[in-house]
Design a protein around this motif. Structure first.
Motif, PDB file in Angstrom:
ATOM      1  N   LYS A 186      23.319 -19.308 -83.086  1.00 41.42           N
ATOM      2  CA  LYS A 186      23.552 -19.174 -81.634  1.00 41.42           C
ATOM      3  C   LYS A 186      22.226 -19.018 -80.892  1.00 41.42           C
ATOM      4  CE  LYS A 186      25.915 -16.657 -77.970  1.00 41.42           C
ATOM      5  NZ  LYS A 186      24.914 -17.082 -77.041  1.00 41.42           N
ATOM      6  N   ALA A 187      21.336 -18.190 -81.415  1.00 41.62           N
ATOM      7  CA  ALA A 187      20.034 -18.004 -80.767  1.00 41.62           C
ATOM      8  C   ALA A 187      19.228 -19.301 -80.779  1.00 41.62           C
ATOM      9  CB  ALA A 187      19.260 -16.882 -81.453  1.00 41.62           C
ATOM     10  N   LEU A 188      19.317 -20.056 -81.854  1.00 37.21           N
ATOM     11  CA  LEU A 188      18.639 -21.357 -81.909  1.00 37.21           C
ATOM     12  C   LEU A 188      19.197 -22.283 -80.836  1.00 37.21           C
ATOM     13  CD1 LEU A 188      16.626 -23.208 -83.514  1.00 37.21           C
ATOM     14  CD2 LEU A 188      18.655 -24.043 -84.716  1.00 37.21           C
ATOM     15  N   GLU A 189      20.518 -22.325 -80.738  1.00 34.50           N
ATOM     16  CA  GLU A 189      21.163 -23.165 -79.711  1.00 34.50           C
ATOM     17  C   GLU A 189      20.781 -22.728 -78.304  1.00 34.50           C
ATOM     18  OE1 GLU A 189      25.267 -22.736 -80.817  1.00 34.50           O
ATOM     19  OE2 GLU A 189      25.136 -24.298 -82.357  1.00 34.50           O
ATOM     20  N   ASP A 190      20.576 -21.426 -78.121  1.00 36.67           N
ATOM     21  CA  ASP A 190      20.178 -20.885 -76.819  1.00 36.67           C
ATOM     22  C   ASP A 190      18.673 -20.992 -76.586  1.00 36.67           C
ATOM     23  OD1 ASP A 190      22.824 -20.210 -76.395  1.00 36.67           O
ATOM     24  OD2 ASP A 190      22.548 -18.081 -76.873  1.00 36.67           O
ATOM     25  N   ASP A 191      17.946 -21.500 -77.589  1.00 37.24           N
ATOM     26  CA  ASP A 191      16.491 -21.661 -77.524  1.00 37.24           C
ATOM     27  C   ASP A 191      15.781 -20.319 -77.374  1.00 37.24           C
ATOM     28  OD1 ASP A 191      14.280 -23.384 -77.716  1.00 37.24           O
ATOM     29  OD2 ASP A 191      14.063 -23.501 -75.536  1.00 37.24           O
ATOM     30  N   THR A 192      16.310 -19.289 -78.049  1.00 36.28           N
ATOM     31  CA  THR A 192      15.742 -17.941 -77.937  1.00 36.28           C
ATOM     32  C   THR A 192      15.349 -17.339 -79.293  1.00 36.28           C
ATOM     33  OG1 THR A 192      17.947 -16.934 -78.000  1.00 36.28           O
ATOM     34  CG2 THR A 192      17.036 -17.455 -75.821  1.00 36.28           C
ATOM     35  N   LEU A 193      15.443 -18.124 -80.362  1.00 33.80           N
ATOM     36  CA  LEU A 193      15.105 -17.643 -81.701  1.00 33.80           C
ATOM     37  C   LEU A 193      13.641 -17.957 -82.002  1.00 33.80           C
ATOM     38  CD1 LEU A 193      16.209 -16.347 -84.340  1.00 33.80           C
ATOM     39  CD2 LEU A 193      16.688 -18.684 -85.140  1.00 33.80           C
ATOM     40  N   TYR A 194      12.922 -16.932 -82.436  1.00 29.07           N
ATOM     41  CA  TYR A 194      11.514 -17.071 -82.794  1.00 29.07           C
ATOM     42  C   TYR A 194      11.332 -16.636 -84.238  1.00 29.07           C
ATOM     43  CZ  TYR A 194      10.544 -17.734 -77.879  1.00 29.07           C
ATOM     44  OH  TYR A 194      10.518 -18.237 -76.592  1.00 29.07           O
ATOM     45  N   VAL A 195      10.367 -17.246 -84.902  1.00 27.80           N
ATOM     46  CA  VAL A 195      10.048 -16.878 -86.274  1.00 27.80           C
ATOM     47  C   VAL A 195       8.552 -16.645 -86.416  1.00 27.80           C
ATOM     48  CG1 VAL A 195      12.017 -18.041 -87.365  1.00 27.80           C
ATOM     49  CG2 VAL A 195       9.869 -19.290 -87.034  1.00 27.80           C
ATOM     50  N   MET A 196       8.226 -15.763 -87.359  1.00 31.40           N
ATOM     51  CA  MET A 196       6.841 -15.560 -87.766  1.00 31.40           C
ATOM     52  C   MET A 196       6.695 -16.162 -89.153  1.00 31.40           C
ATOM     53  SD  MET A 196       4.795 -12.007 -88.574  1.00 31.40           S
ATOM     54  CE  MET A 196       4.700 -11.448 -86.888  1.00 31.40           C
ATOM     55  N   THR A 197       5.662 -16.959 -89.324  1.00 26.89           N
ATOM     56  CA  THR A 197       5.429 -17.572 -90.628  1.00 26.89           C
ATOM     57  C   THR A 197       4.052 -17.171 -91.161  1.00 26.89           C
ATOM     58  OG1 THR A 197       4.514 -19.596 -89.641  1.00 26.89           O
ATOM     59  CG2 THR A 197       6.885 -19.571 -90.113  1.00 26.89           C
ATOM     60  N   MET A 198       3.978 -17.122 -92.474  1.00 26.65           N
ATOM     61  CA  MET A 198       2.721 -16.956 -93.210  1.00 26.65           C
ATOM     62  C   MET A 198       2.740 -18.025 -94.277  1.00 26.65           C
ATOM     63  SD  MET A 198       0.600 -14.435 -92.397  1.00 26.65           S
ATOM     64  CE  MET A 198      -0.248 -14.020 -93.905  1.00 26.65           C
ATOM     65  N   ASP A 199       1.719 -18.852 -94.299  1.00 23.94           N
ATOM     66  CA  ASP A 199       1.659 -19.937 -95.286  1.00 23.94           C
ATOM     67  C   ASP A 199       2.955 -20.746 -95.279  1.00 23.94           C
ATOM     68  OD1 ASP A 199      -0.901 -19.026 -96.089  1.00 23.94           O
ATOM     69  OD2 ASP A 199       0.047 -17.573 -97.429  1.00 23.94           O
ATOM     70  N   VAL A 249       8.819 -18.230 -93.631  1.00 24.51           N
ATOM     71  CA  VAL A 249       9.310 -17.333 -92.594  1.00 24.51           C
ATOM     72  C   VAL A 249       9.309 -15.903 -93.144  1.00 24.51           C
ATOM     73  CG1 VAL A 249      11.289 -16.716 -91.150  1.00 24.51           C
ATOM     74  CG2 VAL A 249      10.704 -19.127 -91.492  1.00 24.51           C
ATOM     75  N   VAL A 250       8.585 -15.010 -92.447  1.00 28.77           N
ATOM     76  CA  VAL A 250       8.484 -13.619 -92.886  1.00 28.77           C
ATOM     77  C   VAL A 250       9.111 -12.650 -91.885  1.00 28.77           C
ATOM     78  CG1 VAL A 250       6.459 -14.005 -94.346  1.00 28.77           C
ATOM     79  CG2 VAL A 250       6.157 -13.364 -91.932  1.00 28.77           C
ATOM     80  N   ALA A 251       9.425 -13.141 -90.686  1.00 24.25           N
ATOM     81  CA  ALA A 251      10.044 -12.289 -89.672  1.00 24.25           C
ATOM     82  C   ALA A 251      10.717 -13.161 -88.631  1.00 24.25           C
ATOM     83  CB  ALA A 251       8.995 -11.386 -89.012  1.00 24.25           C
ATOM     84  N   SER A 252      11.602 -12.538 -87.868  1.00 28.63           N
ATOM     85  CA  SER A 252      12.332 -13.268 -86.839  1.00 28.63           C
ATOM     86  C   SER A 252      12.772 -12.301 -85.753  1.00 28.63           C
ATOM     87  CB  SER A 252      13.561 -13.946 -87.457  1.00 28.63           C
ATOM     88  OG  SER A 252      14.358 -14.533 -86.453  1.00 28.63           O
ATOM     89  N   ALA A 253      12.980 -12.839 -84.554  1.00 33.11           N
ATOM     90  CA  ALA A 253      13.535 -12.053 -83.457  1.00 33.11           C
ATOM     91  C   ALA A 253      14.121 -12.998 -82.423  1.00 33.11           C
ATOM     92  CB  ALA A 253      12.479 -11.158 -82.817  1.00 33.11           C
ATOM     93  N   ILE A 254      14.929 -12.438 -81.566  1.00 34.05           N
ATOM     94  CA  ILE A 254      15.515 -13.164 -80.443  1.00 34.05           C
ATOM     95  C   ILE A 254      14.889 -12.585 -79.178  1.00 34.05           C
ATOM     96  CG2 ILE A 254      17.649 -13.650 -79.192  1.00 34.05           C
ATOM     97  CD1 ILE A 254      19.100 -13.210 -81.976  1.00 34.05           C
ATOM     98  N   ILE A 255      14.387 -13.472 -78.332  1.00 33.72           N
ATOM     99  CA  ILE A 255      13.779 -13.055 -77.066  1.00 33.72           C
ATOM    100  C   ILE A 255      14.520 -13.743 -75.940  1.00 33.72           C
ATOM    101  CG2 ILE A 255      11.700 -13.051 -75.644  1.00 33.72           C
ATOM    102  CD1 ILE A 255      10.065 -13.152 -78.279  1.00 33.72           C
ATOM    103  N   ASN A 256      15.083 -12.932 -75.049  1.00 30.34           N
ATOM    104  CA  ASN A 256      15.783 -13.485 -73.892  1.00 30.34           C
ATOM    105  C   ASN A 256      15.811 -12.447 -72.777  1.00 30.34           C
ATOM    106  OD1 ASN A 256      17.962 -11.704 -74.462  1.00 30.34           O
ATOM    107  ND2 ASN A 256      18.967 -13.233 -75.741  1.00 30.34           N
TER     108      ASN A 256
END
Length: 176
Positions: free
Chosen positions: A49-62, A65-72
């Protein structure tokens, strides 16, 4: 290598769901206390749902994906039950939801880095205030947010994210 934070893609959803599942397994084993429910929240459909709403963020290392959050800007109904020290028009408030760090990558400051990214992003969007919440029983973020300059605005017993039981939701704020 430094972590990278970006908007999530469909390919990231599986990795985000794996992080959710790892955290649920730790909670079910009694190793952490977050207050989530593996049948309800957060689950794969939360990320979709967050991806569809364009509000899903991820943190990557190499490229992992090591972390994620929703920002809205969606403030849960419980937010209306506290007296904010930094009142602002809803259009000037950024909200951080469902911040998760892969337990296998914990202890490296990724949660703090993500919160810093959130604040920078909100400032760039012209927001004046940022808000976030956590359950009182989720002690790591409950203790971390004040160290990052967040003010505890209030704690409210409420229904949250379709969880079966009420939760004690701690709501935090920071003026940008």
């Amino acid at each position: 290598m430094n972590p990278n934070i970006r908007k999530a893609t469909l390919q990231d959803v599986a990795a985000v769901a794996v992080i959710y599942n790892k955290l649920h397994a730790l909670e079910e084993a009694g190793l952490v206390s977050i207050g989530w429910d593996s049948r309800v929240y957060p689950i794969r459909s939360t990320a979709i749902k967050a991806l569809e709403d364009d509000t899903l963020y991820v943190m990557t290392m190499d490229d992992e994906v090591v972390a994620s959050a929703i920002i809205n800007q969606e403030q849960p109904s419980a937010y209306s039950s506290v007296e904010w020290s930094f009142p602002a028009d809803d259009s000037k408030v950024g909200i951080l939801h469902t911040l998760v760090v892969d337990p296998d990558s914990g202890g490296r400051g990724f949660g703090k880095i993500f919160v810093s990214f959130f604040e920078k992003y909100c400032k760039e969007m012209g927001y004046e205030v940022v808000r976030l919440d956590t359950q009182v029983k989720n002690t790591r973020p409950f203790n971390m947010y004040p160290m990052l300059g967040y003010r505890l605005a209030g704690i409210c017993e409420t229904k949250f994210q379709n969880l079966p039981d009420t939760v004690d939701l701690a709501m935090f704020e920071k003026k940008l």
